[in-house]
Design a protein around this motif. Structure first.
Motif, PDB file in Angstrom:
ATOM      1  N   GLN A  70       0.825  -1.201   0.000  1.00  0.00           N
ATOM      2  CA  GLN A  70       0.000   0.000   0.000  1.00  0.00           C
ATOM      3  C   GLN A  70       0.864   1.258   0.000  1.00  0.00           C
ATOM      4  N   SER A  71       0.572   2.176  -0.906  1.00  0.00           N
ATOM      5  CA  SER A  71       1.160   3.516  -0.917  1.00  0.00           C
ATOM      6  C   SER A  71       2.684   3.515  -0.886  1.00  0.00           C
ATOM      7  N   GLN A  72       3.312   2.653  -1.640  1.00  0.00           N
ATOM      8  CA  GLN A  72       4.765   2.661  -1.729  1.00  0.00           C
ATOM      9  C   GLN A  72       5.207   3.730  -2.722  1.00  0.00           C
ATOM     10  N   VAL A  73       6.209   4.517  -2.359  1.00  0.00           N
ATOM     11  CA  VAL A  73       6.699   5.567  -3.246  1.00  0.00           C
ATOM     12  C   VAL A  73       8.200   5.408  -3.451  1.00  0.00           C
ATOM     13  N   SER A  74       8.704   6.001  -4.505  1.00  0.00           N
ATOM     14  CA  SER A  74      10.133   5.972  -4.786  1.00  0.00           C
ATOM     15  C   SER A  74      10.676   7.396  -4.746  1.00  0.00           C
ATOM     16  N   VAL A  75      11.792   7.588  -4.043  1.00  0.00           N
ATOM     17  CA  VAL A  75      12.417   8.909  -3.994  1.00  0.00           C
ATOM     18  C   VAL A  75      13.473   9.049  -5.082  1.00  0.00           C
ATOM     19  N   PHE A  76      13.805   7.944  -5.751  1.00  0.00           N
ATOM     20  CA  PHE A  76      14.797   7.968  -6.809  1.00  0.00           C
ATOM     21  C   PHE A  76      14.108   7.910  -8.175  1.00  0.00           C
ATOM     22  N   PRO A  77      14.601   8.667  -9.143  1.00  0.00           N
ATOM     23  CA  PRO A  77      13.944   8.729 -10.460  1.00  0.00           C
ATOM     24  C   PRO A  77      14.313   7.561 -11.374  1.00  0.00           C
ATOM     25  N   PHE A  78      14.109   6.337 -10.879  1.00  0.00           N
ATOM     26  CA  PHE A  78      14.353   5.179 -11.737  1.00  0.00           C
ATOM     27  C   PHE A  78      13.430   5.242 -12.947  1.00  0.00           C
ATOM     28  N   LEU A  79      13.926   4.779 -14.092  1.00  0.00           N
ATOM     29  CA  LEU A  79      13.044   4.643 -15.242  1.00  0.00           C
ATOM     30  C   LEU A  79      12.029   3.539 -14.968  1.00  0.00           C
ATOM     31  N   VAL A  80      10.840   3.697 -15.535  1.00  0.00           N
ATOM     32  CA  VAL A  80       9.787   2.703 -15.321  1.00  0.00           C
ATOM     33  C   VAL A  80      10.272   1.302 -15.690  1.00  0.00           C
ATOM     34  N   LYS A  81      10.957   1.171 -16.811  1.00  0.00           N
ATOM     35  CA  LYS A  81      11.426  -0.148 -17.232  1.00  0.00           C
ATOM     36  C   LYS A  81      12.361  -0.758 -16.201  1.00  0.00           C
ATOM     37  N   ASP A  82      13.163   0.073 -15.527  1.00  0.00           N
ATOM     38  CA  ASP A  82      14.096  -0.444 -14.522  1.00  0.00           C
ATOM     39  C   ASP A  82      13.369  -0.878 -13.256  1.00  0.00           C
ATOM     40  N   VAL A  83      12.310  -0.141 -12.889  1.00  0.00           N
ATOM     41  CA  VAL A  83      11.495  -0.549 -11.740  1.00  0.00           C
ATOM     42  C   VAL A  83      10.888  -1.920 -12.008  1.00  0.00           C
TER      43      VAL A  83
ATOM     44  N   GLU B   1      10.441   4.560 -20.665  1.00  0.00           N
ATOM     45  CA  GLU B   1      11.615   5.423 -20.537  1.00  0.00           C
ATOM     46  C   GLU B   1      11.356   6.639 -19.645  1.00  0.00           C
ATOM     47  N   ARG B   2      10.218   6.669 -18.989  1.00  0.00           N
ATOM     48  CA  ARG B   2       9.886   7.825 -18.156  1.00  0.00           C
ATOM     49  C   ARG B   2      10.370   7.608 -16.717  1.00  0.00           C
ATOM     50  N   PRO B   3      10.898   8.640 -16.045  1.00  0.00           N
ATOM     51  CA  PRO B   3      11.264   8.493 -14.629  1.00  0.00           C
ATOM     52  C   PRO B   3      10.025   8.202 -13.790  1.00  0.00           C
ATOM     53  N   CYS B   4      10.149   7.285 -12.848  1.00  0.00           N
ATOM     54  CA  CYS B   4       8.968   6.902 -12.070  1.00  0.00           C
ATOM     55  C   CYS B   4       8.469   8.049 -11.194  1.00  0.00           C
ATOM     56  N   THR B   5       9.337   9.012 -10.883  1.00  0.00           N
ATOM     57  CA  THR B   5       8.920  10.159 -10.080  1.00  0.00           C
ATOM     58  C   THR B   5       8.067  11.146 -10.877  1.00  0.00           C
ATOM     59  N   ALA B   6       7.965  10.932 -12.188  1.00  0.00           N
ATOM     60  CA  ALA B   6       7.155  11.817 -13.037  1.00  0.00           C
ATOM     61  C   ALA B   6       5.808  11.199 -13.383  1.00  0.00           C
ATOM     62  N   LEU B   7       5.449  10.078 -12.739  1.00  0.00           N
ATOM     63  CA  LEU B   7       4.210   9.379 -13.053  1.00  0.00           C
ATOM     64  C   LEU B   7       3.047   9.917 -12.240  1.00  0.00           C
ATOM     65  N   SER B   8       1.854   9.734 -12.778  1.00  0.00           N
ATOM     66  CA  SER B   8       0.647   9.994 -12.000  1.00  0.00           C
ATOM     67  C   SER B   8       0.440   8.835 -11.023  1.00  0.00           C
ATOM     68  N   GLY B   9      -0.499   9.009 -10.106  1.00  0.00           N
ATOM     69  CA  GLY B   9      -0.764   7.945  -9.135  1.00  0.00           C
ATOM     70  C   GLY B   9      -1.182   6.645  -9.792  1.00  0.00           C
ATOM     71  N   GLY B  10      -2.043   6.743 -10.804  1.00  0.00           N
ATOM     72  CA  GLY B  10      -2.502   5.534 -11.486  1.00  0.00           C
ATOM     73  C   GLY B  10      -1.391   4.858 -12.261  1.00  0.00           C
ATOM     74  N   GLU B  11      -0.535   5.670 -12.912  1.00  0.00           N
ATOM     75  CA  GLU B  11       0.582   5.108 -13.671  1.00  0.00           C
ATOM     76  C   GLU B  11       1.576   4.413 -12.750  1.00  0.00           C
ATOM     77  N   TRP B  12       1.817   5.012 -11.586  1.00  0.00           N
ATOM     78  CA  TRP B  12       2.747   4.399 -10.628  1.00  0.00           C
ATOM     79  C   TRP B  12       2.179   3.082 -10.089  1.00  0.00           C
ATOM     80  N   GLN B  13       0.876   3.057  -9.814  1.00  0.00           N
ATOM     81  CA  GLN B  13       0.276   1.825  -9.313  1.00  0.00           C
ATOM     82  C   GLN B  13       0.372   0.710 -10.350  1.00  0.00           C
ATOM     83  N   LEU B  14       0.140   1.033 -11.605  1.00  0.00           N
ATOM     84  CA  LEU B  14       0.281   0.045 -12.666  1.00  0.00           C
ATOM     85  C   LEU B  14       1.738  -0.411 -12.807  1.00  0.00           C
ATOM     86  N   THR B  15       2.684   0.495 -12.563  1.00  0.00           N
ATOM     87  CA  THR B  15       4.096   0.124 -12.598  1.00  0.00           C
ATOM     88  C   THR B  15       4.413  -0.885 -11.497  1.00  0.00           C
ATOM     89  N   LEU B  16       3.859  -0.682 -10.301  1.00  0.00           N
ATOM     90  CA  LEU B  16       4.080  -1.624  -9.202  1.00  0.00           C
ATOM     91  C   LEU B  16       3.458  -2.987  -9.505  1.00  0.00           C
TER      92      LEU B  16
END
Length: 281
Positions: free
Chosen positions: A88-101, A138-153
């Motif tokens: 739940q509600s995990q966030v990243s403080v580092f701008p990893f690329l989505v593919k790397d996450v 190729e997008r930094p994960c810190t630049a994602l919306s909430g929905g995009e980040w959840q889909l990345t996880l």
């Protein structure tokens, strides 16, 4: 059909003392291709239970089984190959690329000092396509919306190659559109054969996705069964302390829905007044 995940009379305490049990004697099972939705008020132990199911917290032998195997007898890496856990509600403080996450999800399949292979990268791209975020690779994960980040996880969890997906409040903090996109993805994954255990604060999520629902309250599962049997006016009042109306909605919706009543919530009496001798500003 073989149970994907089965929990048998599981109890848990952080202190080791029975008086401090977070929950006790919890049992349920989820088959491949099915979604189990866990409901219940804040603080009742839903997140802790999912961490036990995912082996984040160790459980006693004979309490949690993955496709018939006792989780207590499995190595953590083997559990990670079977279960994809999205906290739940995990966030990243580092701008990893989505593919790397997403590629990080391949860790259970790599040696201590190994690097991802072409196969691992291909798997990561395949699951990104599956959940609809390939364009974000190729997008930094810190630049994602909430929905995009959840889909990345979720994609990261799928990269593990699991047969079981455990989701703790996967739609928390998301707008209505993103909630539906996440739930559509989860339902599609179940239809492809995953066993899904999902915690939610929204009864309608069970109506939308789940074959079975349960309410965890006061440390016990107090109701369990098909959503339309579990989510009732009486059960919602018992669990959340408010009045609701559970109704069938047609006209394109064609499902049961739960409507809470704001009028059933008493105004708060715990008001904070600023002392008169403290200047404002």
């Amino acid at each position: 059909m073989t149970e994907g995940v089965a929990v048998r009379d599981l109890s848990f305490t952080y202190t080791g003392h029975t008086a401090d049990m977070i929950f006790r004697n919890v049992s349920f099972a989820v088959e491949p291709g099915k979604i189990f939705c866990l409901l219940g008020p804040n603080g009742t132990g839903k997140s802790t239970l999912l961490k036990c199911v995912s082996n984040v917290f160790s459980t006693p032998p004979g309490k949690v089984f993955l496709f018939g195997e006792d989780i207590a007898a499995l190595r953590p890496a083997d559990v990670a190959k079977e279960i994809g856990y999205v906290p739940q509600s995990q966030v990243s403080v580092f701008p990893f690329l989505v593919k790397d996450v997403v590629i990080m999800g391949r860790a259970p399949h790599l040696g201590m000092l190994s690097s991802p292979t072409r196969k691992d990268v291909d798997i990561a791209y395949r699951v990104m396509k599956t959940v609809g975020i390939l364009s974000l690779a190729e997008r930094p994960c810190t630049a994602l919306s909430g929905g995009e980040w959840q889909l990345t996880l979720i994609a990261r969890a799928l990269a593990q190659g699991p047969r079981i997906l455990v989701l703790d409040e996967p739609t928390s903090h998301l707008d209505m559109g993103n909630q539906m996109r996440i739930l559509r993805t989860v339902k599609d994954l179940a239809e492809e054969g995953l066993a899904v255990v999902m915690a939610s604060h929204f009864p309608d999520h069970a109506f939308l996705t789940a074959g079975e629902a349960a309410i965890l309250n006061h440390g016990r599962i107090v109701h369990k069964g098909p959503p339309d049997e579990v989510i009732t006016d009486a059960n919602m009042k018992e669990a959340y302390g408010i009045e609701t109306k559970v109704l069938y909605v047609g006209e394109g919706v064609n499902r049961m829905a739960c409507f809470p009543s704001l009028g059933s919530v008493a105004p708060s009496s715990d008001r904070c007044e600023v002392p008169k001798d403290i200047p404002a500003g």
